[in-house]
Design an enzyme around this catalytic site. Sequence first.
Site, PDB file in Angstrom:
ATOM      1  N   SER A   1       2.397   3.946   1.259  1.00  0.00           N
ATOM      2  CA  SER A   1       2.651   4.627   2.520  1.00  0.00           C
ATOM      3  C   SER A   1       4.150   4.649   2.803  1.00  0.00           C
ATOM      4  O   SER A   1       4.922   5.135   1.978  1.00  0.00           O
ATOM      5  CB  SER A   1       1.847   3.965   3.639  1.00  0.00           C
TER       6      SER A   1
ATOM      7  N   HIS B   1      -3.683   9.050   5.137  1.00  0.00           N
ATOM      8  CA  HIS B   1      -4.013   8.904   3.713  1.00  0.00           C
ATOM      9  C   HIS B   1      -5.247   9.696   3.310  1.00  0.00           C
ATOM     10  O   HIS B   1      -5.895   9.370   2.317  1.00  0.00           O
ATOM     11  CB  HIS B   1      -4.153   7.429   3.320  1.00  0.00           C
TER      12      HIS B   1
END
Length: 134
Positions: free
Chosen positions: A19, A131
Site C-alpha cells: 500500500s 485494494h
Amino acid sequence: KQEEGEEAVDAATCAMGLSLGEYSALCFADAISFADGVKITKARGEAMQSAADAVDSGMVSVIGLGKDVVAELCEAAAEKSGKSIRIANFLCNGNYAVSGASEACDVVTEIAKPDFKARMTVKLAVADAFHTDF
C-alpha cells in the site's frame, strides 16, 4: 538488523512495501526522489479521499480461516447483503483483509464466527474498500 545500521542499508538488494509502503520502497531504492514521493503520495491521498466520499464501503480483517473459506464467506455476505465484497489482501495464511460495501462488511462480521468458525474479525479503521476495484 537494526544494529548493523548503514551497513544493512548499503547491503540491501531490494525494497518492498504494501500500500503506502510501496512508495517508501521506491524512494529507498532511488527509483523516485523523496520530493516526487511526497507529490505522488499527496495525489494518491486526495484521489483515495475522493473515492471514499463517493461510496459507503470499508474493510474487515478475517482471522483464522483459509483463503478458500474467506472467499466463501465473502460470497455468503454478498448474497445476504445484496452488496459486493471480496478478498483485498492476502496478508498471511489465516489472515485476510476483505473490502466491499459497508453493508457487506457488517454481514462478514456478523456471520464469520458463528457460520464459518473464524477466530475473529476486526473492522479496519479505513475510509473505503481499498485494494479492490470496488
